[in-house]
Structures are given as structure tokens and as C-alpha cells.
Design a protein around this motif. Structure first.
Motif, mmCIF file in Angstrom:
data_model
loop_
_atom_site.group_PDB
_atom_site.id
_atom_site.type_symbol
_atom_site.label_atom_id
_atom_site.label_comp_id
_atom_site.label_asym_id
_atom_site.label_seq_id
_atom_site.Cartn_x
_atom_site.Cartn_y
_atom_site.Cartn_z
ATOM 1 N N ASN A 89 0.832 -1.208 0.000
ATOM 2 C CA ASN A 89 0.000 0.000 0.000
ATOM 3 C C ASN A 89 0.869 1.262 0.000
ATOM 4 O O ASN A 89 0.563 2.229 -0.697
ATOM 5 N N ALA A 131 0.999 4.062 -2.991
ATOM 6 C CA ALA A 131 0.829 5.495 -2.760
ATOM 7 C C ALA A 131 2.033 6.278 -3.273
ATOM 8 O O ALA A 131 1.877 7.341 -3.883
ATOM 9 N N VAL A 180 0.447 8.543 -6.323
ATOM 10 C CA VAL A 180 0.168 9.939 -5.971
ATOM 11 C C VAL A 180 0.945 10.913 -6.867
ATOM 12 O O VAL A 180 0.345 11.831 -7.439
ATOM 13 N N SER A 236 -0.940 13.328 -9.586
ATOM 14 C CA SER A 236 -0.827 14.770 -9.322
ATOM 15 C C SER A 236 -0.223 15.500 -10.512
ATOM 16 O O SER A 236 -0.740 16.536 -10.941
ATOM 17 N N LEU A 274 -3.722 14.879 -6.229
ATOM 18 C CA LEU A 274 -3.292 14.378 -4.925
ATOM 19 C C LEU A 274 -4.419 13.625 -4.233
ATOM 20 O O LEU A 274 -4.223 12.544 -3.693
ATOM 21 N N GLN A 322 -4.432 9.597 -3.451
ATOM 22 C CA GLN A 322 -4.514 9.040 -2.105
ATOM 23 C C GLN A 322 -5.720 8.128 -1.948
ATOM 24 O O GLN A 322 -5.752 7.293 -1.056
ATOM 25 N N TYR A 334 -6.280 3.710 -0.452
ATOM 26 C CA TYR A 334 -7.376 3.430 0.473
ATOM 27 C C TYR A 334 -8.297 2.359 -0.105
ATOM 28 O O TYR A 334 -8.699 1.417 0.591
#
Length: 72
Positions: A18, A22, A26, A30, A47, A51, A55
Motif C-alpha cells: 500500500n 501510494a 500519488v 498529481s 493528490l 490518495q 485506500y
């Protein structure tokens, strides 16, 4: 909250994956959304979306355990 759940379940490989997800997703989202919109808002939206993916990955991994915990 899901990271705490993963930690209590001793799912350290999942937590590592995870974090890597990320770290890669990310910046890519972005920069991509920022370049597409040419605005600071694009970087912010990238961003937030970036993120959200880690999740969702954690939620997908623990969905049955969480549902079982919530129903009891």
C-alpha cells in the motif's frame, strides 16, 4: 483506520504494498492532472485521487473481514 486494521491483522506485506502504491500513484496522478488542467487545483485533485487509490486497495483487501466484524 484501515491501516490500523491491517496492522492489527499483522498484514505487513499489504501495508508495504500500500505504501509503494501510494508512493508511485500519488505523484503520477498529481503531475498528470496538474498538466492537464494547468492549474493548482489540478495538482490538488490529483493528490486527492492519488490518495484514494491506496485506500481503495486496503478496503478491497479487508472487505470480508470488516463486514464480518461489523455484523457481529
Amino acid at each position: 483506520m484501515l491501516k490500523t486494521w491491517a496492522n492489527r491483522q499483522k498484514a505487513f506485506n499489504t501495508l508495504t504494498l500500500n505504501a509503494l502504491l501510494a508512493a508511485v500513484f500519488v505523484p503520477i496522478t498529481s503531475i498528470s492532472v496538474g498538466l492537464l488542467t494547468r492549474d493548482v487545483l489540478g495538482l490538488f485533485l490529483g493528490l486527492m485521487v492519488g490518495q484514494l487509490v491506496p485506500y481503495i486497495a486496503l478496503e478491497w483487501r479487508f472487505r470480508t473481514q470488516i463486514a464480518k466484524h461489523l455484523s457481529s
